[in-house]
Structure formats: structure tokens, C-alpha cells
Design a protein around this motif. Structure first.
Motif, PDB file in Angstrom:
ATOM      1  N   PHE A  46      37.464 -14.744 -17.765  1.00 31.21           N
ATOM      2  CA  PHE A  46      36.284 -15.044 -16.963  1.00 31.21           C
ATOM      3  C   PHE A  46      35.069 -15.172 -17.870  1.00 31.21           C
ATOM      4  O   PHE A  46      34.933 -14.423 -18.838  1.00 31.21           O
ATOM      5  N   ARG A  47      34.186 -16.112 -17.547  1.00 29.34           N
ATOM      6  CA  ARG A  47      32.903 -16.204 -18.236  1.00 29.34           C
ATOM      7  C   ARG A  47      31.946 -15.234 -17.547  1.00 29.34           C
ATOM      8  O   ARG A  47      31.793 -15.283 -16.328  1.00 29.34           O
ATOM      9  N   PRO A  48      31.291 -14.364 -18.303  1.00 30.46           N
ATOM     10  CA  PRO A  48      30.335 -13.454 -17.670  1.00 30.46           C
ATOM     11  C   PRO A  48      29.115 -14.228 -17.178  1.00 30.46           C
ATOM     12  O   PRO A  48      28.754 -15.256 -17.746  1.00 30.46           O
ATOM     13  N   ASP A  49      28.494 -13.733 -16.105  1.00 34.19           N
ATOM     14  CA  ASP A  49      27.287 -14.375 -15.571  1.00 34.19           C
ATOM     15  C   ASP A  49      26.122 -14.255 -16.533  1.00 34.19           C
ATOM     16  O   ASP A  49      25.256 -15.118 -16.568  1.00 34.19           O
ATOM     17  N   GLY A  50      26.085 -13.185 -17.292  1.00 37.38           N
ATOM     18  CA  GLY A  50      24.985 -12.950 -18.229  1.00 37.38           C
ATOM     19  C   GLY A  50      25.538 -12.458 -19.549  1.00 37.38           C
ATOM     20  O   GLY A  50      26.622 -12.849 -19.984  1.00 37.38           O
ATOM     21  N   ASP A  51      24.811 -11.572 -20.163  1.00 42.62           N
ATOM     22  CA  ASP A  51      25.196 -10.976 -21.438  1.00 42.62           C
ATOM     23  C   ASP A  51      26.517 -10.218 -21.287  1.00 42.62           C
ATOM     24  O   ASP A  51      26.695  -9.447 -20.332  1.00 42.62           O
ATOM     25  N   LEU A  52      27.444 -10.432 -22.207  1.00 40.65           N
ATOM     26  CA  LEU A  52      28.764  -9.811 -22.136  1.00 40.65           C
ATOM     27  C   LEU A  52      28.671  -8.290 -22.074  1.00 40.65           C
ATOM     28  O   LEU A  52      29.323  -7.645 -21.253  1.00 40.65           O
ATOM     29  N   ASP A  53      27.862  -7.697 -22.922  1.00 37.26           N
ATOM     30  CA  ASP A  53      27.749  -6.238 -22.952  1.00 37.26           C
ATOM     31  C   ASP A  53      27.245  -5.700 -21.609  1.00 37.26           C
ATOM     32  O   ASP A  53      27.746  -4.692 -21.113  1.00 37.26           O
ATOM     33  N   ALA A  54      26.273  -6.380 -21.019  1.00 34.34           N
ATOM     34  CA  ALA A  54      25.742  -5.950 -19.726  1.00 34.34           C
ATOM     35  C   ALA A  54      26.788  -6.105 -18.622  1.00 34.34           C
ATOM     36  O   ALA A  54      26.891  -5.247 -17.739  1.00 34.34           O
ATOM     37  N   LEU A 106      35.612 -11.063 -26.749  1.00 32.86           N
ATOM     38  CA  LEU A 106      36.513 -10.752 -25.639  1.00 32.86           C
ATOM     39  C   LEU A 106      36.399  -9.282 -25.255  1.00 32.86           C
ATOM     40  O   LEU A 106      36.299  -8.413 -26.126  1.00 32.86           O
ATOM     41  N   ALA A 107      36.477  -9.043 -23.944  1.00 29.51           N
ATOM     42  CA  ALA A 107      36.504  -7.673 -23.429  1.00 29.51           C
ATOM     43  C   ALA A 107      37.674  -7.583 -22.453  1.00 29.51           C
ATOM     44  O   ALA A 107      37.607  -8.110 -21.341  1.00 29.51           O
ATOM     45  N   PRO A 108      38.791  -6.945 -22.845  1.00 26.88           N
ATOM     46  CA  PRO A 108      39.992  -6.908 -22.000  1.00 26.88           C
ATOM     47  C   PRO A 108      39.964  -5.783 -20.959  1.00 26.88           C
ATOM     48  O   PRO A 108      39.508  -4.675 -21.229  1.00 26.88           O
ATOM     49  N   PHE A 109      40.463  -6.106 -19.754  1.00 25.34           N
ATOM     50  CA  PHE A 109      40.596  -5.108 -18.690  1.00 25.34           C
ATOM     51  C   PHE A 109      41.735  -5.519 -17.774  1.00 25.34           C
ATOM     52  O   PHE A 109      42.366  -6.545 -17.975  1.00 25.34           O
ATOM     53  N   LEU A 146      36.906 -10.746 -20.148  1.00 21.56           N
ATOM     54  CA  LEU A 146      35.663 -11.491 -20.156  1.00 21.56           C
ATOM     55  C   LEU A 146      35.591 -12.196 -21.495  1.00 21.56           C
ATOM     56  O   LEU A 146      35.939 -11.606 -22.529  1.00 21.56           O
ATOM     57  N   PHE A 147      35.158 -13.447 -21.491  1.00 18.38           N
ATOM     58  CA  PHE A 147      35.021 -14.218 -22.727  1.00 18.38           C
ATOM     59  C   PHE A 147      33.612 -14.758 -22.837  1.00 18.38           C
ATOM     60  O   PHE A 147      33.078 -15.330 -21.879  1.00 18.38           O
ATOM     61  N   ALA A 148      33.000 -14.581 -23.994  1.00 20.89           N
ATOM     62  CA  ALA A 148      31.688 -15.166 -24.276  1.00 20.89           C
ATOM     63  C   ALA A 148      31.781 -15.936 -25.579  1.00 20.89           C
ATOM     64  O   ALA A 148      32.369 -15.443 -26.552  1.00 20.89           O
ATOM     65  N   PRO A 149      31.222 -17.140 -25.626  1.00 20.08           N
ATOM     66  CA  PRO A 149      31.229 -17.909 -26.868  1.00 20.08           C
ATOM     67  C   PRO A 149      30.424 -17.169 -27.947  1.00 20.08           C
ATOM     68  O   PRO A 149      29.683 -16.242 -27.642  1.00 20.08           O
ATOM     69  N   PRO A 150      30.559 -17.604 -29.194  1.00 19.99           N
ATOM     70  CA  PRO A 150      29.842 -16.909 -30.272  1.00 19.99           C
ATOM     71  C   PRO A 150      28.319 -16.919 -30.039  1.00 19.99           C
ATOM     72  O   PRO A 150      27.794 -17.853 -29.453  1.00 19.99           O
ATOM     73  N   ARG A 151      27.696 -15.851 -30.475  1.00 18.98           N
ATOM     74  CA  ARG A 151      26.231 -15.786 -30.404  1.00 18.98           C
ATOM     75  C   ARG A 151      25.647 -16.743 -31.433  1.00 18.98           C
ATOM     76  O   ARG A 151      26.158 -16.873 -32.528  1.00 18.98           O
ATOM     77  N   SER A 152      24.553 -17.385 -31.064  1.00 22.86           N
ATOM     78  CA  SER A 152      23.939 -18.324 -32.024  1.00 22.86           C
ATOM     79  C   SER A 152      22.959 -17.643 -32.930  1.00 22.86           C
ATOM     80  O   SER A 152      22.525 -16.615 -32.785  1.00 22.86           O
TER      81      SER A 152
END
Length: 118
Positions: free
Chosen positions: A67-75, A99-102, A112-118
Motif C-alpha cells: 500500500f502507498r501511505p497517504d502521507g509520511d511513511l513514519d507517521a 518498506l514497513a511490513p505488517f 507500506l511502500f514509499a518511494p525514495p526520499r529526494s
């Protein structure tokens, strides 16, 4: 040849519990429900919850839904933890993303998957 993903089928032991997780915890929109099959909209992708037959034994393995997180991955990880979701590992960082596995309530692997931070 495949031209895209039409749907993802997820085996579930308890339809009500699974619907609650995907709808209420992850915030996906419920499209239809029945005791044997339910559908949710994950941003244009259909996730089908498929009731296991009473004789089927749950086994680990199978597809993983990212899943793509709606906002910041950590949040988003913290928000899900606040809802009682247990993560199976820490956030992993790679050149191609984070990636954050659950697991869902039925033992299926999610992340949760988030692309690399720029």
C-alpha cells in the motif's frame, strides 16, 4: 500477456474481522460484501476478500499487498500502530524505496511502500 492487475484475492478466516481491518483500519472503501466474498476499492484496484473453506488450513506465504501511505511513511506506521496493527519488522530502506511490513487480521502479509526520499 497481462496488461495490468484486475484484482487481488486475499484469503480470510473471518469475513467481518477482515472487512473491519481493510475498511476501518486501512481506510479502504467497501464496494460489496457477502459471507463468502467481499470487495474493497484500493485506489482503483479491487481487493477481494475470499472466505476460506472450513476444511482449508491457514498457511503462511502467498501474495503480498503493498500500500502507498497517504502521507509520511513514519507517521502512517505510527497511526496504524495506534490502531493496534503489529508490524513484523522495522522500516527497511533501499535505493528504490522504504518498506514497513505488517500482517492483516487473517495473517496475510502486507506492507507500506514509499518511494525514495529526494
Amino acid at each position: 500477456m497481462a496488461s495490468g492487475v484486475a484484482s487481488v484475492w486475499v484469503p480470510v478466516d473471518d469475513m467481518d474481522r477482515a472487512l473491519g481491518f481493510y475498511r476501518d483500519t486501512l481506510g479502504l472503501q467497501e464496494r460489496s460484501t457477502s459471507p463468502e466474498w467481499s470487495e474493497l476499492d484500493a485506489g482503483g484496484l479491487v481487493i477481494g476478500l475470499n472466505a476460506r473453506e472450513g476444511t482449508a488450513r491457514h498457511a503462511d506465504g502467498g501474495a503480498v499487498i503493498s500500500f502507498r501511505p497517504d502521507g509520511d511513511l513514519d507517521a502512517e506506521v505510527q497511526a496504524l500502530r495506534d490502531k493496534g496493527v503489529e508490524f513484523t519488522g522495522d522500516i527497511s530502506e533501499y535505493d528504490w524505496g522504504r518498506l514497513a511490513p505488517f500482517k492483516d487480521t487473517e495473517g496475510n502479509d502486507l506492507q507500506l511502500f514509499a518511494p525514495p526520499r529526494s
